[in-house]
Design a protein around this motif. Structure first.
Motif, PDB file in Angstrom:
ATOM      1  N   ARG A  17      62.608  98.610  77.057  1.00 59.84           N
ATOM      2  CA  ARG A  17      62.871  99.874  76.374  1.00 59.84           C
ATOM      3  C   ARG A  17      62.021 100.096  75.123  1.00 59.84           C
ATOM      4  N   GLY A  18      61.095  99.188  74.861  1.00 59.80           N
ATOM      5  CA  GLY A  18      60.264  99.374  73.672  1.00 59.80           C
ATOM      6  C   GLY A  18      60.027  98.050  72.980  1.00 59.80           C
ATOM      7  N   THR A  19      60.125  98.039  71.666  1.00 58.59           N
ATOM      8  CA  THR A  19      59.837  96.819  70.925  1.00 58.59           C
ATOM      9  C   THR A  19      60.913  96.604  69.874  1.00 58.59           C
ATOM     10  N   LEU A  20      61.469  95.381  69.861  1.00 61.41           N
ATOM     11  CA  LEU A  20      62.421  95.040  68.808  1.00 61.41           C
ATOM     12  C   LEU A  20      61.661  94.338  67.696  1.00 61.41           C
ATOM     13  N   ARG A  21      61.812  94.831  66.481  1.00 59.85           N
ATOM     14  CA  ARG A  21      61.175  94.167  65.350  1.00 59.85           C
ATOM     15  C   ARG A  21      62.214  93.249  64.704  1.00 59.85           C
ATOM     16  N   ALA A  22      62.008  91.925  64.843  1.00 61.94           N
ATOM     17  CA  ALA A  22      63.017  90.963  64.381  1.00 61.94           C
ATOM     18  C   ALA A  22      62.735  90.470  62.965  1.00 61.94           C
ATOM     19  N   LEU A  23      61.449  90.378  62.599  1.00 60.80           N
ATOM     20  CA  LEU A  23      61.092  90.081  61.207  1.00 60.80           C
ATOM     21  C   LEU A  23      60.210  91.225  60.748  1.00 60.80           C
ATOM     22  N   ASP A  24      60.541  91.785  59.596  1.00 60.77           N
ATOM     23  CA  ASP A  24      59.836  92.982  59.152  1.00 60.77           C
ATOM     24  C   ASP A  24      59.331  92.802  57.722  1.00 60.77           C
ATOM     25  N   ASP A  25      58.070  92.364  57.621  1.00 62.97           N
ATOM     26  CA  ASP A  25      57.417  92.284  56.315  1.00 62.97           C
ATOM     27  C   ASP A  25      58.033  91.179  55.439  1.00 62.97           C
ATOM     28  N   VAL A  26      58.050  89.983  55.988  1.00 60.62           N
ATOM     29  CA  VAL A  26      58.605  88.829  55.261  1.00 60.62           C
ATOM     30  C   VAL A  26      57.475  88.098  54.522  1.00 60.62           C
ATOM     31  N   SER A  27      57.620  87.955  53.206  1.00 63.15           N
ATOM     32  CA  SER A  27      56.618  87.262  52.397  1.00 63.15           C
ATOM     33  C   SER A  27      57.295  86.271  51.464  1.00 63.15           C
ATOM     34  N   PHE A  28      56.772  85.049  51.431  1.00 62.87           N
ATOM     35  CA  PHE A  28      57.232  84.068  50.440  1.00 62.87           C
ATOM     36  C   PHE A  28      56.234  82.915  50.438  1.00 62.87           C
ATOM     37  N   SER A  29      56.377  82.042  49.454  1.00 58.24           N
ATOM     38  CA  SER A  29      55.488  80.883  49.429  1.00 58.24           C
ATOM     39  C   SER A  29      56.327  79.640  49.168  1.00 58.24           C
ATOM     40  N   ILE A  30      55.731  78.488  49.483  1.00 59.45           N
ATOM     41  CA  ILE A  30      56.371  77.205  49.184  1.00 59.45           C
ATOM     42  C   ILE A  30      55.341  76.362  48.434  1.00 59.45           C
ATOM     43  N   ALA A  31      55.746  75.824  47.285  1.00 62.57           N
ATOM     44  CA  ALA A  31      54.837  74.988  46.492  1.00 62.57           C
ATOM     45  C   ALA A  31      54.868  73.564  47.035  1.00 62.57           C
ATOM     46  N   PRO A  32      53.823  72.755  46.751  1.00 60.90           N
ATOM     47  CA  PRO A  32      53.843  71.359  47.203  1.00 60.90           C
ATOM     48  C   PRO A  32      55.096  70.644  46.685  1.00 60.90           C
ATOM     49  N   GLY A  33      55.804  69.934  47.555  1.00 63.42           N
ATOM     50  CA  GLY A  33      56.963  69.153  47.141  1.00 63.42           C
ATOM     51  C   GLY A  33      58.234  69.952  46.858  1.00 63.42           C
ATOM     52  N   GLU A  34      58.165  71.253  47.011  1.00 63.82           N
ATOM     53  CA  GLU A  34      59.325  72.093  46.694  1.00 63.82           C
ATOM     54  C   GLU A  34      60.306  72.161  47.868  1.00 63.82           C
ATOM     55  N   ILE A  35      61.599  72.286  47.550  1.00 64.59           N
ATOM     56  CA  ILE A  35      62.589  72.528  48.598  1.00 64.59           C
ATOM     57  C   ILE A  35      63.035  73.986  48.508  1.00 64.59           C
ATOM     58  N   LEU A  36      62.651  74.749  49.533  1.00 68.31           N
ATOM     59  CA  LEU A  36      63.038  76.159  49.589  1.00 68.31           C
ATOM     60  C   LEU A  36      64.174  76.308  50.586  1.00 68.31           C
ATOM     61  N   GLY A  37      65.288  76.832  50.145  1.00 70.77           N
ATOM     62  CA  GLY A  37      66.389  77.119  51.051  1.00 70.77           C
ATOM     63  C   GLY A  37      66.216  78.502  51.647  1.00 70.77           C
ATOM     64  N   VAL A  38      66.628  78.663  52.900  1.00 70.62           N
ATOM     65  CA  VAL A  38      66.653  79.991  53.521  1.00 70.62           C
ATOM     66  C   VAL A  38      68.056  80.183  54.058  1.00 70.62           C
ATOM     67  N   VAL A  39      68.722  81.210  53.559  1.00 75.69           N
ATOM     68  CA  VAL A  39      70.127  81.387  53.879  1.00 75.69           C
ATOM     69  C   VAL A  39      70.366  82.814  54.367  1.00 75.69           C
ATOM     70  N   GLY A  40      71.452  83.028  55.058  1.00 79.81           N
ATOM     71  CA  GLY A  40      71.770  84.377  55.542  1.00 79.81           C
ATOM     72  C   GLY A  40      72.643  84.269  56.772  1.00 79.81           C
TER      73      GLY A  40
END
Ligand SMILES: Nc1ncnc2c1ncn2[C@@H]1O[C@H](COP(=O)(O)OP(=O)(O)O)[C@@H](O)[C@H]1O
Ligand code: SF4
Ligand SMILES: [Mg+2]
Length: 325
Positions: A17-40
């Protein structure tokens, strides 16, 4: 410099039926040795973000826009063989079910040694010694004997320790861990998270830790990204996001963490549910559930903007954003 940069990532699923956009313009960075949590909430796009980074998006899902850059090198458009080499050597992966990562037909030692051999210039004896060391470091008792056992001879928690050893075998710079304790007994979840944190910090490996558990984020991460309906709603230092949430959705998530100080668990829930991908409302995707929604929220979609000590995709902070500009 960032270790990893995700820039304007778009992931789509074409269907009849078309196209589902599941991620829309996601931007972030991770520094060396950093712990980035992703929640939701479930369905927010956490796993797709992780799968895009490790090059394991399942077709027909595809990166339809943006880029993923590891130490200056674009990795989202590499041939499979090259990506397979990066996955393992430079990016390790840990999934919810340890059996996804382990082959039942081989001993854990054979699997560790094979990974070490593929990526590091060690001979057979050195690779086995390194495998034993890794098992010891991840808290496997009697590692010299256990190395010759098969995955089914380990308990769930011990198996996930083996998976952590396997993910770290080639000394990667980044570990993507997608709900690494969700399938485990509640009584051992905290131990495994603590192990993951301490072993990665001691080796200088960065971690992207995907979880739906805000308590785990609070105890483990340096920064956190809160996802909602395929976008980042808020991102910032973990203490700021937890103590001074700038996005109404983050504030709602915080209110659902059990309160340590009170006898009673506070489980204030956010009314309603996250929209399906084919029914994301115009404007801010959170507007039907938001207690602060106003006219602009129903027509114009907010991007991340400065909001106190964090960045939030919320029009309440449009004035802060102007001041910062
Ligand atoms: N194979 C697929 N086909 C179609 N849509 C998918 C597929 N996988 C994921 N999605 C869509 O992407 C959304 C985000 O998925 P996911 O990243 O797994 O969420 P999370 O890990 O945050 O729970 C899902 O709600 C679903 O709508
Ligand atoms: S932009 Fe509007 S609807 Fe969206 S979170 Fe902010 S106040 Fe609520
Ligand atoms: Mg998931």
């Amino acid at each position: 410099m960032s270790l990893l940069e995700v820039q304007n990532l778009i992931v789509e699923f074409p269907n009849r039926r078309g196209t589902l956009r599941a991620l829309d313009d996601v931007s972030f960075s991770i520094a060396p040795g950093e712990i980035l949590g992703v929640v939701g909430e479930s369905g927010a796009g956490k796993s797709l973000t992780g799968a895009s980074i490790i090059g394991l998006l399942e077709p027909p899902g595809r990166v339809a826009g943006g880029r993923i850059v590891l130490e200056g090198q674009r990795i989202d458009d590499l041939p499979h063989a090259q990506m397979r080499h990066i996955r393992g050597r430079r990016i390790g992966a840990i999934f919810q079910d340890p059996l996804t990562s382990l082959n039942p037909l081989y001993t854990v030692g054979q699997q560790l040694v094979e990974t070490i051999h593929t990526h590091l210039p060690l001979d057979a004896a050195q690779a086995r010694a390194r495998a034993i060391e890794l098992l010891q470091d991840t808290g496997i008792p009697a590692a010299e004997q256990r190395i010759d056992h098969y995955p089914h001879q380990f308990s769930g928690g011990m198996r996930q320790r083996v998976v952590i050893a396997l993910a770290l075998a080639a000394e990667p710079q980044l570990i993507v861990a997608d709900e690494p304790t969700t399938a485990l007994d509640v009584s051992i979840q905290a131990q495994i998270i603590q192990l993951l944190k301490s072993i990665c910090k001691s080796r200088g490996a960065a971690v992207m830790l995907i979880t739906h558990d805000m308590g785990v984020i609070a105890e483990t991460c340096d920064r956190v990204a809160v996802m909602y309906a395929g976008r980042i709603a808020e991102i910032g230092p973990v203490h700021e996001v937890i103590n001074h949430p700038a996005h109404p959705y983050t504030a709602g998530l915080m209110a659902s963490i059990p309160d340590m100080d009170s006898e009673r668990e506070r489980l204030a829930q956010i009314d309603g549910a996250m929209p399906r991908l084919n029914a994301i409302p115009p404007g801010c995707a959170f507007n039907p559930r938001c207690p602060h929604a106003f006219e602009r929220c129903r027509v114009e979609r907010p991007d991340l903007m400065p909001a106190g000590a964090t960045r939030a995709a919320c029009w309440l902070h449009a004035a802060d954003a102007q001041e910062a500009a």
